[in-house]
Design an enzyme around this catalytic site. Structure first.
Site, PDB file in Angstrom:
ATOM      1  N   GLU A 102      27.012  80.939  48.146  1.00 33.75           N
ATOM      2  CA  GLU A 102      28.211  81.515  47.526  1.00 33.75           C
ATOM      3  C   GLU A 102      28.233  81.343  46.004  1.00 33.75           C
ATOM      4  OE1 GLU A 102      31.457  81.494  51.065  1.00 33.75           O
ATOM      5  OE2 GLU A 102      31.071  79.546  50.153  1.00 33.75           O
ATOM      6  N   GLU A 127      26.336  81.918  58.288  1.00 32.91           N
ATOM      7  CA  GLU A 127      27.568  81.306  58.788  1.00 32.91           C
ATOM      8  C   GLU A 127      28.245  82.329  59.699  1.00 32.91           C
ATOM      9  OE1 GLU A 127      30.180  79.861  55.686  1.00 32.91           O
ATOM     10  OE2 GLU A 127      28.498  78.987  54.555  1.00 32.91           O
TER      11      GLU A 127
END
Length: 1035
Positions: free
Chosen positions: A469, A545
């Site tokens: 991220e 994820e």
């Protein structure tokens, strides 16, 4: 590499070091830190290295150090370099100082906990000053190089030895080594480590976790000889047929130029005590360009015939011992566990040893509920065993390199590892502000390159990750290409940058749905089935994820696994995440419980968003762990026919035969066993077998709820499980005879006694009372003893799940979250008005007919109609129908609840169990007759929510109470209201009795993520009309 004599007369004094403010400069990632290398032990005996004996040249400095806390580096007295300050006290190393009573841990997800002004951090910068007195052997001091190695320090630190500055390092999650030799003296030595909580490196460490500080991993002293190995790269490989192997060795030596000519490097490869290959070669490489060769390096290969392959299923490790020689004199030996395996992407598939992998993965933070980010080997082993026992084969080191011992254990037990660089800039706006800034390239580069240099020898690591991220930018692109050049044996993944990023070999989205597209601007997330079919897209897809396991979650999980098995290029994913990151705390009122964001006065914070685990902080499993285990199981079952009763069992093991598996099967009717048997399962890798369990399935008259249950167990214990461990199971409904015995209706009807206030109905020892004004069944006595503590009432709400609540940034309200939609609809504050309450005594029953209007203000939004049929045998048949206004959102549940006296009895039911299950999370539950203590019927989620449901129930028995029909239920000592109004489980207060909740319908829990409404349409209560029926008795 040439050794230089390092004096320290020119070293800066204390104030000059601080005045530079190195921690404020992103281009200074270290000063005087040694180059990264694999873990060394510097044995002086080859067999000791082979057998991994404790090295006499490696010493741990863990234990009690002296500690002083300061509000900033500039508040530290310079006298600390030479003597302990008056306010110092002992503290354990490793530890986080926040867990030792200094400063506060801070939990945030996206937001930086400090004002976003990179590279600068606040002047008020909590600082921990550690000191230790130690001695070293004279032989260490007089010969060779003595290093100090810090396995992990958060976030940056300066190091002094005997009052002289040694160096500086940042990057909290990789080892930092320094040469102490020039600073050591005979006898007592004083070590001083100044740790800053915030540094320029903190802008690259914005992971979703607790922000803690200190020396949180082990500290070591290592004595290397004067001529020494300073880097060793081992690359085991398999040929194109995956038969024979080659061990590529590249070793670099540090010595004076004069000494290099007489040195050679040897390698011996061992399996146990058997040497399978060996070789030795003088230093020096062939010419690499027109300027010559590397004099200090050697490159060669060992051929290995038909080595045993390494995989998570068959973690066959060899011991590679690398030795440095001067003539026939052994100077030093280093050793590592290695594994022969070939990881590649071919034909759009991630393959290991030629076989397409199916990643059964989970994300794991390093977290302990008492020690913070300090994890011991016992903690690591506990996690690995639980993962293996629950059918996980892979773990993503989210979001940083782990402690060195973790990889050694994964090598041995067998887990595939995604090793991830310690880079996350989630809180930046835009997210790629730093990843696309060349000024930050040195900091990015140090974190990626040092990770590879430290960990590349581990066979468990099958994928490198550029971080998490951080958006997409030129820094990631550059490092992707560096990785591909420096370690072509492994693929690279990176999620940042969205669907079209080129800095990844694997499509690795987070929280992409199976079917539904999420057209997010700039970074769309397509449904995973669609994603792999996009024009020109040939990469495998592995979700980095998915399945956000926050609280009562993991709905829809089986849908992902159906897709993974149907579409070969959908190769699995990593659940978020392994363990709830809560901390055990003594609260101000003296109570002890789990703490989350905000409980330490930390601001900003993201409250309970740190609790997304499949297990509680102490590793007690959540019910969702069972769902994950079942979906990921290595055996698939197909019902071929019912008479004869035939099944097909298919193994998804890629590399191991089923040499330790037994199939147990049984046929049950309403929980009673009719047939059963055991058989040995002998399948080759990826093999299947068709098995006849019964030549003819003959069911007795009246058989109902007939199920075939199969389970695979391992009779012998393994390295990661005890004997008789269950690895897989499946149920199939079997057809039952159509004819059922006619229900018997007791003759006569209960008496109906009428008064102005109540209807009273009597049948033997049973007496029911209905309030004519409210329409509620308010009393139910048996033999004169009252059984109800509250009336029976409609129940349309649930204590909101984390998935119902939505966004993690708690000060921002998301109107699309289910809880906000229910609040806006007034669902939690509806007023019930009884508009009909009639009673009549019929031939074989007494009927009470009641109707309620549920009002939001003056508007009728729900109508509920109850028909209560009372019979002479003491049974209440309750038939309910209702409807809701189309203006209401889908309801969380449709049912009823009531409170009764505690029966001090186990709960028994015929339905799905034994663990908690919900309509969209019940694939792992089996239909049977179950019995559990009352305490086991509650799941104590740390943030209290709806919990404990059991679905598809046909009968419930608890103490005097018996319920039959088709329903979902929970039996708990907590009211929905208390669950809604309590923010920590340890604050839950005992109530007078026990609540029974009976649902005709219940909404799914969702779990694709926890910040958008993720319950799939088929699990929403979208219908505006409903009906259900129960039979209740109290004996």
């Amino acid at each position: 590499m040439q050794i230089s004599d390092t004096g320290h007369s020119h070293m800066p004094d204390f104030h000059a070091v601080l005045a530079r403010e190195d921690w404020q400069n992103q281009t200074i990632t270290h000063l005087n830190r040694l180059p990264a290398h694999p873990a060394f032990a510097s044995w002086r005996d080859e067999l000791a290295a082979r057998d991994n004996h404790l090295s006499t040249r490696r010493r741990q400095l863990d234990g009690e150090w002296q500690f002083v806390y300061a509000r900033s580096p500039f508040a530290v007295d310079a006298q600390w370099l030479t003597q302990d300050l008056p306010d110092s006290r002992g503290t354990p190393v490793p530890s986080n100082w926040q867990m030792e009573g200094y400063d506060a841990p801070i939990y945030t997800n996206v937001r930086y906990p400090i004002d976003t002004t990179p590279p600068r951090v606040p002047e008020d910068n909590p600082t921990g000053c550690y000191s230790l007195h130690f001695t070293v052997e004279d032989t260490w001091r007089e010969n060779g190089q003595t290093q100090i190695i810090f396995d992990g320090v958060n976030s940056a630190f300066h190091l002094w030895c005997n009052g002289v500055w040694v160096g500086y390092s940042q990057d909290s999650r990789l080892p930092a080594a320094f040469d102490l030799s020039p600073f050591l003296r005979p006898g007592d030595n004083r070590l001083c480590v100044m740790v800053m909580r915030w540094s320029a490196g903190s802008w690259l460490e914005d992971q979703d976790m607790w922000r803690m500080s200190g020396i949180f991993r082990s500290v070591w002293l290592l004595n290397k000889p004067q001529q020494r190995l300073c880097d060793v790269q081992l690359t085991p490989a398999l040929d194109a047929l995956y038969r024979d192997g080659t061990l590529q060795v590249q070793a670099t030596v540090e010595a004076t130029e004069a000494a290099l000519a007489g040195l050679s490097v040897g390698v011996s490869l061992w399996r146990g005590e058997e040497q399978v290959a060996a070789g030795r070669q003088p230093l020096g490489t062939p010419a690499v360009d027109e300027r010559g060769h590397y004099a200090e390096r050697v490159d060669f290969a060992l051929a290995v015939t038909a080595p045993a392959h390494w995989s998570a299923e068959t973690p066959n490790c060899y011991r590679a011992v690398v030795t440095l020689w001067r003539g026939d004199e052994l100077l030093e030996a280093e050793a590592w566990d290695i594994g022969f395996r070939r990881i590649e992407i071919a034909d759009g598939l991630l393959r290991l040893n030629g076989k397409p992998l199916l990643i059964r993965g989970v994300n794991r933070h390093e977290h302990h509920y008492l020690r913070g980010q300090v994890v011991t080997e016992a903690d690591m082993v506990q996690d690995i065993l639980l993962m293996k026992q629950n059918n996980f084969n892979a773990v993503r080191c989210s979001h940083y390199p782990n402690a060195p011992r973790w990889y050694e254990l994964c090598n041995r037990y067998g887990l595939y590892v995604v090793d991830e660089a310690n880079i996350e800039t989630h809180g930046m706006v835009p997210m790629n502000r730093l990843s696309d800034d060349p000024a930050w390239l040195p900091a990015f580069s140090a974190r990626v390159t040092r990770m590879v240099q430290s960990n590349r020898n581990h066979p468990c690591i099958i994928i490198w990750s550029l971080g998490n991220e951080s958006g997409g930018g030129g820094n990631h692109e550059a490092l992707y290409h560096w990785l591909k050049r420096n370690d072509p044996s492994r693929p690279v993944q990176y999620e940042g940058g969205g669907a079209d990023t080129t800095a990844t070999d694997i499509i690795c989205p987070m929280y992409a749905r199976v079917e539904r597209d999420q057209p997010i601007p700039a970074v769309p997330k397509w449904g995973i089935k669609k994603w792999i079919s996009l024009p020109g897209e040939q990469r495998p897809l592995i979700l980095c994820e998915y399945a956000h396991a926050m609280g009562n979650s993991l709905g829809n999980f089986a849908d992902y696994w159906q897709a993974f098995r149907e579409y070969p290029r959908l190769q699995g994913g990593f659940i978020w995440d392994w363990a709830d990151q809560a901390i055990r705390k003594i609260f101000d009122d003296g109570s002890v419980g789990w703490a989350y964001g905000g409980d330490f006065g930390d601001k900003p914070n993201d409250r309970q968003f740190c609790m997304n685990g499949l297990v509680f902080p102490d590793r007690t499993p959540h019910p969702s762990l069972v769902e994950a285990k079942h979906a990921q199981q290595y055996f698939q079952f197909t019902l071929l026919s019912t008479s004869p009763l035939r099944v097909r069992i298919t193994s998804e093991y890629l590399f191991r035969p089923t040499d330790n598996e037994v199939v147990r099967w049984q046929v049950q009717s309403a929980g009673e066993t009719l047939y059963h048997g055991n058989l040995t399962l002998a399948l080759p890798p990826e093999g299947s077998d068709e098995i006849t369990l019964l030549d003819s399935l003959i069911l007795p008259e009246g058989a109902r709820a007939v199920w075939l249950t199969l389970e695979v167990t391992q009779p012998r214990a393994t390295d990661w499980s005890e004997a008789d461990h269950r690895v897989a199971w499946q149920q199939f409904p079997l057809p039952a005879p159509l004819a059922l015995p006619a229900p018997t209706v007791p003759a006569g009807a209960p008496d109906l006694i009428v008064s102005d206030e109540v209807w009273q109905i009597r049948a033997g020892s049973q007496c029911w009372t209905i309030d004519r004004r409210t329409g509620l069944l308010s009393r139910w006595s048996v033999g004169g003893q009252e059984q109800l503590l509250t009336p029976l009432r409609d129940q349309f709400i649930r204590a909101p799940l984390d998935n119902d609540i939505g966004v993690s940034e708690v000060e921002r309200i998301d109107p699309n979250a289910w809880v906000e939609r229910w609040k806006s609809a007034g669902l939690y504050d509806l007023e019930a008005h009884c508009v009909q309450c009639d009673a009549q005594r019929l031939a074989n029953e007494t009927l009470v007919d009641c109707r309620w209007h549920y009002l939001r203000g003056e508007e009728v939004v729900i109508v509920s109609h109850w028909r209560m049929h009372f019979t002479a045998d003491g049974t209440l048949r309750l038939a309910v129908d209702g409807e809701r206004a189309e203006t209401l959102p889908p309801l969380p549940r449709v049912g009823l609840h009531f409170q009764v006296a505690d029966q001090q009895a186990p709960v028994s039911w015929l339905g799905l169990g034994p663990h908690e299950n919900y309509p969209d999370r019940r694939s792992s539950a089996c239909f049977a007759r179950w019995e559990q203590p009352l305490a086991a019927m509650t799941t104590p989620y740390i943030f209290p929510t709806e919990n404990g449901l059991r679905c598809d129930t046909q009968a419930l028995d608890w103490g005097r109470w018996h319920v039959s029909g088709h329903f979902h239920f929970s039996v708990q000592p907590w009211s929905t209201r208390q669950l809604m109004e309590t923010d920590h489980w340890h604050k839950m207060q005992a109530e007078d009795g026990v609540w029974i909740t009976l649902d005709g319908l219940h909404m799914g829990v969702g779990g694709d993520d926890s910040w958008t409404p993720s319950v799939l349409p088929q699990w929403l209560l979208s219908q505006t009309r409903w009906q259900y029926e129960f039979f209740l008795r109290c004996l």
